[in-house]
Design an enzyme around this catalytic site. Sequence first.
Site, PDB file in Angstrom:
ATOM      1  N   ARG A 239      -2.287  -1.914  -3.871  1.00  0.00           N
ATOM      2  CA  ARG A 239      -3.880  -0.811  -3.621  1.00  0.00           C
ATOM      3  C   ARG A 239      -3.444   0.029  -4.198  1.00  0.00           C
ATOM      4  O   ARG A 239      -2.382   0.733  -4.657  1.00  0.00           O
ATOM      5  CB  ARG A 239      -3.941  -0.297  -3.013  1.00  0.00           C
ATOM      6  CG  ARG A 239      -4.834   0.539  -2.029  1.00  0.00           C
ATOM      7  CD  ARG A 239      -5.319   0.809  -0.525  1.00  0.00           C
ATOM      8  NE  ARG A 239      -6.516   2.225  -0.379  1.00  0.00           N
ATOM      9  CZ  ARG A 239      -6.209   3.057   0.097  1.00  0.00           C
ATOM     10  NH1 ARG A 239      -4.446   3.651   0.853  1.00  0.00           N
ATOM     11  NH2 ARG A 239      -6.798   3.700   0.196  1.00  0.00           N
TER      12      ARG A 239
ATOM     13  N   ARG B 213     -11.201  15.920   7.049  1.00  0.00           N
ATOM     14  CA  ARG B 213     -11.545  16.354   5.251  1.00  0.00           C
ATOM     15  C   ARG B 213     -13.565  16.860   6.430  1.00  0.00           C
ATOM     16  O   ARG B 213     -14.033  16.617   7.221  1.00  0.00           O
ATOM     17  CB  ARG B 213     -12.013  15.184   4.981  1.00  0.00           C
ATOM     18  CG  ARG B 213     -10.388  14.939   3.963  1.00  0.00           C
ATOM     19  CD  ARG B 213     -10.738  13.760   2.761  1.00  0.00           C
ATOM     20  NE  ARG B 213      -9.623  13.278   2.740  1.00  0.00           N
ATOM     21  CZ  ARG B 213      -9.808  11.571   2.750  1.00  0.00           C
ATOM     22  NH1 ARG B 213     -10.549  10.818   3.325  1.00  0.00           N
ATOM     23  NH2 ARG B 213      -8.389  11.559   2.261  1.00  0.00           N
TER      24      ARG B 213
ATOM     25  N   ASN C 193       0.846  -0.937  -0.045  1.00  0.00           N
ATOM     26  CA  ASN C 193      -0.488  -0.185   0.191  1.00  0.00           C
ATOM     27  C   ASN C 193       0.729   1.344   0.081  1.00  0.00           C
ATOM     28  O   ASN C 193       1.384   1.743   1.107  1.00  0.00           O
ATOM     29  CB  ASN C 193      -1.182   0.111   0.629  1.00  0.00           C
ATOM     30  CG  ASN C 193      -1.990   1.200   0.912  1.00  0.00           C
ATOM     31  OD1 ASN C 193      -2.120   2.416   0.479  1.00  0.00           O
ATOM     32  ND2 ASN C 193      -2.531   0.847   2.590  1.00  0.00           N
TER      33      ASN C 193
ATOM     34  N   GLU D  98      -8.152  -5.073   5.164  1.00  0.00           N
ATOM     35  CA  GLU D  98      -8.326  -4.447   3.448  1.00  0.00           C
ATOM     36  C   GLU D  98      -6.947  -5.131   2.950  1.00  0.00           C
ATOM     37  O   GLU D  98      -6.684  -6.094   1.503  1.00  0.00           O
ATOM     38  CB  GLU D  98      -7.864  -3.025   3.474  1.00  0.00           C
ATOM     39  CG  GLU D  98      -9.378  -1.825   3.891  1.00  0.00           C
ATOM     40  CD  GLU D  98      -9.172  -0.979   3.868  1.00  0.00           C
ATOM     41  OE1 GLU D  98      -8.517  -1.153   4.906  1.00  0.00           O
ATOM     42  OE2 GLU D  98      -9.194  -0.356   2.671  1.00  0.00           O
TER      43      GLU D  98
ATOM     44  N   ASN E 128     -13.962   0.709  17.489  1.00  0.00           N
ATOM     45  CA  ASN E 128     -13.198   0.617  19.383  1.00  0.00           C
ATOM     46  C   ASN E 128     -14.226   1.702  20.252  1.00  0.00           C
ATOM     47  O   ASN E 128     -14.152   1.962  20.940  1.00  0.00           O
ATOM     48  CB  ASN E 128     -12.358   2.056  19.371  1.00  0.00           C
ATOM     49  CG  ASN E 128     -11.189   0.868  18.649  1.00  0.00           C
ATOM     50  OD1 ASN E 128     -10.661  -0.464  19.293  1.00  0.00           O
ATOM     51  ND2 ASN E 128     -10.453   0.950  17.714  1.00  0.00           N
TER      52      ASN E 128
ATOM     53  N   GLY F  54     -12.460   5.680  10.164  1.00  0.00           N
ATOM     54  CA  GLY F  54     -11.312   5.279  10.616  1.00  0.00           C
ATOM     55  C   GLY F  54     -10.950   7.072  10.213  1.00  0.00           C
ATOM     56  O   GLY F  54     -11.875   7.807  10.433  1.00  0.00           O
ATOM     57  N   ASN F  55      -9.700   7.494  10.503  1.00  0.00           N
ATOM     58  CA  ASN F  55      -9.112   9.202   9.580  1.00  0.00           C
ATOM     59  C   ASN F  55     -10.361   9.382   9.207  1.00  0.00           C
ATOM     60  O   ASN F  55     -10.446  10.420   8.460  1.00  0.00           O
ATOM     61  CB  ASN F  55      -7.744   8.676   9.896  1.00  0.00           C
ATOM     62  CG  ASN F  55      -7.251  10.728   9.895  1.00  0.00           C
ATOM     63  OD1 ASN F  55      -8.001  10.757  11.173  1.00  0.00           O
ATOM     64  ND2 ASN F  55      -6.579  11.063   9.912  1.00  0.00           N
TER      65      ASN F  55
ATOM     66  N   HIS G 178     -12.071   2.917  -0.111  1.00  0.00           N
ATOM     67  CA  HIS G 178     -12.834   2.020   0.725  1.00  0.00           C
ATOM     68  C   HIS G 178     -13.454   1.472   0.465  1.00  0.00           C
ATOM     69  O   HIS G 178     -14.150   0.694   1.586  1.00  0.00           O
ATOM     70  CB  HIS G 178     -13.528   2.656   1.570  1.00  0.00           C
ATOM     71  CG  HIS G 178     -13.004   4.156   2.865  1.00  0.00           C
ATOM     72  ND1 HIS G 178     -13.177   4.665   3.808  1.00  0.00           N
ATOM     73  CD2 HIS G 178     -11.248   3.704   3.069  1.00  0.00           C
ATOM     74  CE1 HIS G 178     -12.391   5.887   3.828  1.00  0.00           C
ATOM     75  NE2 HIS G 178     -11.560   5.680   4.074  1.00  0.00           N
TER      76      HIS G 178
ATOM     77  N   ASP H 150      -8.356  12.941  16.868  1.00  0.00           N
ATOM     78  CA  ASP H 150      -8.294  11.795  17.266  1.00  0.00           C
ATOM     79  C   ASP H 150      -9.323  11.610  18.411  1.00  0.00           C
ATOM     80  O   ASP H 150      -9.973  12.313  19.118  1.00  0.00           O
ATOM     81  CB  ASP H 150      -7.284  11.635  17.511  1.00  0.00           C
ATOM     82  CG  ASP H 150      -6.682   9.843  18.537  1.00  0.00           C
ATOM     83  OD1 ASP H 150      -7.885   9.241  18.837  1.00  0.00           O
ATOM     84  OD2 ASP H 150      -5.956   8.942  18.001  1.00  0.00           O
TER      85      ASP H 150
ATOM     86  N   LYS I   5       3.708   0.414   3.093  1.00  0.00           N
ATOM     87  CA  LYS I   5       2.742  -0.645   4.542  1.00  0.00           C
ATOM     88  C   LYS I   5       2.609  -1.282   2.898  1.00  0.00           C
ATOM     89  O   LYS I   5       2.553  -1.417   2.485  1.00  0.00           O
ATOM     90  CB  LYS I   5       1.558  -0.440   5.056  1.00  0.00           C
ATOM     91  CG  LYS I   5       1.305   0.814   5.416  1.00  0.00           C
ATOM     92  CD  LYS I   5      -0.257   1.193   6.388  1.00  0.00           C
ATOM     93  CE  LYS I   5      -0.667   2.598   6.197  1.00  0.00           C
ATOM     94  NZ  LYS I   5      -2.371   2.094   6.433  1.00  0.00           N
TER      95      LYS I   5
HETATM   96  P1  AMP Z   1      -8.209   3.952  10.510  1.00  0.00           P
HETATM   97  O1  AMP Z   1      -8.189   5.082   9.942  1.00  0.00           O
HETATM   98  O2  AMP Z   1      -8.727   3.350  10.741  1.00  0.00           O
HETATM   99  O3  AMP Z   1      -6.745   3.506  11.381  1.00  0.00           O
HETATM  100  O4  AMP Z   1      -8.631   4.441  12.325  1.00  0.00           O
HETATM  101  C1  AMP Z   1      -7.705   5.761  12.833  1.00  0.00           C
HETATM  102  C2  AMP Z   1      -8.558   7.040  13.782  1.00  0.00           C
HETATM  103  O5  AMP Z   1      -8.933   5.492  14.675  1.00  0.00           O
HETATM  104  C3  AMP Z   1      -7.994   7.581  14.819  1.00  0.00           C
HETATM  105  O6  AMP Z   1      -7.791   8.380  14.110  1.00  0.00           O
HETATM  106  C4  AMP Z   1      -8.269   7.953  16.415  1.00  0.00           C
HETATM  107  O7  AMP Z   1      -9.950   8.176  16.179  1.00  0.00           O
HETATM  108  C5  AMP Z   1      -9.510   6.104  16.129  1.00  0.00           C
HETATM  109  N1  AMP Z   1      -9.204   5.368  17.091  1.00  0.00           N
HETATM  110  C6  AMP Z   1      -8.494   4.557  17.141  1.00  0.00           C
HETATM  111  N2  AMP Z   1      -8.952   4.390  18.963  1.00  0.00           N
HETATM  112  C7  AMP Z   1      -9.536   4.075  19.264  1.00  0.00           C
HETATM  113  C8  AMP Z   1     -10.027   4.242  20.075  1.00  0.00           C
HETATM  114  N3  AMP Z   1      -9.825   3.027  21.097  1.00  0.00           N
HETATM  115  N4  AMP Z   1     -11.561   4.877  20.530  1.00  0.00           N
HETATM  116  C9  AMP Z   1     -11.923   5.319  19.662  1.00  0.00           C
HETATM  117  N5  AMP Z   1     -10.638   6.244  18.617  1.00  0.00           N
HETATM  118  C10 AMP Z   1     -10.628   6.089  18.282  1.00  0.00           C
END
Ligand code: AMP
Length: 382
Positions: free
Chosen positions: A75, A225, A10, A368, A318, A194-195, A164, A266, A17
């Site tokens: 990817r 975004r 990726n 993924e 999460n 996710g982010n 996605h 976050d 990655k």
């Molecule tokens: P991803 O792009 O799927 O890796 O998701 C990243 C985002 O997941 C981070 O910016 C966090 O905001 C969120 N995240 C990760 N762990 C947790 C958690 N334990 N509780 C709430 N949000 C989380």
Amino acid sequence: MSATRVLVLNSGSSSVKYQLLEMTDHRRLASGLVERIGEDGGVADHTEALRQVSAELTAAGLGLDSPQLAAVGHRVVHGGTDFTEPTLITDAVLARIEALVPLAPLHNPANITGIEVARALRPDLPQVAVFDTAFHATIPEAAARYAIDTATAERFGIRRYGFHGTSHAYVSRAAAGLLGKEPSEVNVIVLHLGNGASASAVRGGVCVDTSMGLTPLEGLVMGTRSGDIDPAVVFHLQRVGGMDTDEIDTLLNKRSGLLGLCGANDMREIGRRMADGDERAQLAFDVYVHRLRRYVGAFTAVLGTLDAVVFTAGVGENSAAVRAAALAGLDGLGIVVDPVRNAVRSSSARLISAESSRVSVAVVPTDEELEIARDTYALARG
Ligand code: AMP
């Protein structure tokens, strides 16, 4: 010795990655990340990054020269309307991916470099492109078209592509499995939070709508975004704010979303600040959740009947608080989250709906890389 391993690459704009997977049992033999490409303290460029990946694999006794390596899966973010499924990479395919760069100027060039370097390292190996847009190629015109002048839209390729897709494909199928059904038997809404974040409506295993559009900017509120805004905001910022195109692009993609609303992108930090009574963090959370609810409602109507709402990715897997708030008060739609099940922390796919809920609510960790590896392996074996 038979070749049963797949390397998944990726290549992002500033990171690469990788995962090496054994396809007979889906074991992850190696994984890693090379970051800060082209930045201070990082490697110089993608060629250097791929060399480092290769060196790390060799050091682990899993070098790229191994006869057990069956293929490399890449990817690729944008497949336009050209690529609707995983594709074996040839010179002609690479040229078509290059022609799509104007649609994904931040992403496709890095993907292409990754492909070129991997092909140079192992020219004899099948290399497969797996597109982020492909799963959304089935979205009907009524949902894919923007209501703008047709000639202009066609000339510039302006339509909903969605992103996605690898995650939405994997998670919608896994959710059907969790319900003990075939994908063709269920209608699901997948919330990839996710982010970056996107929603999709999947009818009987076929994607029929998604929240991201021409680019990943449209739809849900994300880490940085904005998601949906009135397009006239852009003209207003140009005319009244004196901002140019690049400034607005950066504002909407990098300085908006949760970060723009409260200074943090976050969800964990936002949760902590909300607990301390921080009003901006609370507002950011509320805007995020409100947008999610809008899409759940819209996609419920798009699907007509709904069997499951599925949460995935960092926030979706999460954050019990986001899941609970996004679906609170939707018993009228047959959606009831069980607070005890929702609070359980787990890395496994699980149901969090109440017994009384007509619609299942699930959390399914996305994978993924495994999806890309499966697609790659299937094509490489012919
Ligand atoms: P991803 O792009 O799927 O890796 O998701 C990243 C985002 O997941 C981070 O910016 C966090 O905001 C969120 N995240 C990760 N762990 C947790 C958690 N334990 N509780 C709430 N949000 C989380």
